[in-house]
Design an enzyme around this catalytic site. Sequence first.
Site, short mmCIF file in Angstrom:
data_model
loop_
_atom_site.label_atom_id
_atom_site.label_comp_id
_atom_site.label_asym_id
_atom_site.label_seq_id
_atom_site.Cartn_x
_atom_site.Cartn_y
_atom_site.Cartn_z
N CYS A 131 -2.76 -8.54 -17.43
CA CYS A 131 -1.57 -7.69 -17.31
C CYS A 131 -0.95 -7.65 -18.70
CB CYS A 131 -0.59 -8.30 -16.30
SG CYS A 131 1.01 -7.47 -16.28
N ASP A 151 2.24 2.65 -20.62
CA ASP A 151 2.32 1.49 -19.71
C ASP A 151 3.45 1.76 -18.72
OD1 ASP A 151 1.96 -1.09 -18.60
OD2 ASP A 151 3.50 -1.94 -19.89
N SER A 152 3.46 0.99 -17.65
CA SER A 152 4.58 1.13 -16.70
C SER A 152 5.88 0.61 -17.32
CB SER A 152 4.25 0.35 -15.42
OG SER A 152 3.95 -0.98 -15.75
N HIS A 158 1.91 -7.41 -19.65
CA HIS A 158 3.17 -8.13 -19.81
C HIS A 158 2.95 -9.60 -20.19
CE1 HIS A 158 4.94 -4.66 -17.95
NE2 HIS A 158 6.15 -5.17 -18.04
N CYS A 187 -2.10 -0.52 -19.66
CA CYS A 187 -1.59 -1.10 -18.42
C CYS A 187 -2.82 -1.43 -17.57
CB CYS A 187 -0.70 -0.09 -17.71
SG CYS A 187 -0.14 -0.61 -16.08
N GLU A 190 10.19 -8.80 -17.70
CA GLU A 190 11.07 -7.63 -17.90
C GLU A 190 12.53 -8.07 -18.06
OE1 GLU A 190 10.53 -4.04 -17.78
OE2 GLU A 190 8.41 -4.45 -18.10
N1 DGL Z 1 1.85 -3.84 -17.38
C1 DGL Z 1 1.25 -3.71 -16.09
C2 DGL Z 1 -0.19 -4.23 -16.13
O1 DGL Z 1 -0.76 -4.43 -17.19
C3 DGL Z 1 1.98 -4.40 -14.97
C4 DGL Z 1 3.41 -4.04 -14.76
C5 DGL Z 1 3.66 -3.39 -13.44
O2 DGL Z 1 3.45 -4.01 -12.37
O3 DGL Z 1 4.08 -2.24 -13.46
O4 DGL Z 1 -0.78 -4.42 -15.09
#
Ligand code: DGL
Length: 270
Positions: free
Chosen positions: A188, A10-11, A190, A73, A150
Amino acid sequence: MTRNTIGVFDSGFGGLTVLRALLPLFPGSHFLYLGDTARLPYGAKSQATIARYAVESARFLEDKGCQRLVIACNTATALALPDIRDNVGVPVTGVILPGAQAARAAATGEDILVLATDATVSSHAYRDNAASLGLRAHEKACPLLVPLVEEGWIEHPVLYDVLRIYLREALHEMAEQGRVPSAVLLGCTHYPLIADPIRRVLRELDCPATVVDSAEATAAEVAAAAGPQSSLHAATFECFATDSVQKFARLGSLFLQRPIHSVNLLDLGG
Ligand code: DGL
């Protein structure tokens, strides 16, 4: 015997919600989790940049011996899944289709609301996957949510204010077309951390929709693709991050709901 090794990418920290769902399904396996925290957010970047970052990360995990990859992600899945598959030699599962399938199972009508990053919304990956399942998705970009999560502001009054603005706007946009969502998909990785605040604000706005998280559905899809797993030993994991390992260990433990004792610092370049 070599242990089954699975890479999860993931990012940032969000994909740890997917790792959390994977661990009990893969006894005896070892997971490598990579959070590209130095280059987050992906959701505000172009397709070319997201694809370059995601491919570098996927290659790193393959080089470390992963026999299977999970792109935990939504943004990387929506914009870079074909690029990733073209550049690695192991099976790759993304989160978008399992998420859309989970929404299909939860929705009582055809209209759903998808909350996601700017890049995921612009790609219309959810609209297209949902349409293939007979659903009409209204996609709402919520760019302020990832930075708030975050920061660990998952119960902060500012989070509630931001959610009220996004959800009121999204429900209004749908109402103008005579639509009401019966499911709200967290598009997402997150957002599962703020699923409860999202539910509370939806209730405040008199929206009885079910909130759907794609983490469990994605883990189930990976398990189905990998076939039966059996071992007397619990799965283990190791984390890599491209920015502060202390922050990763602290916030990541919230996402994973178990302590992360050590994190390897990784430099993937700019
Ligand atoms: N976790 C990423 C997603 O599921 C989003 C976070 C980011 O923007 O890097 O889209």
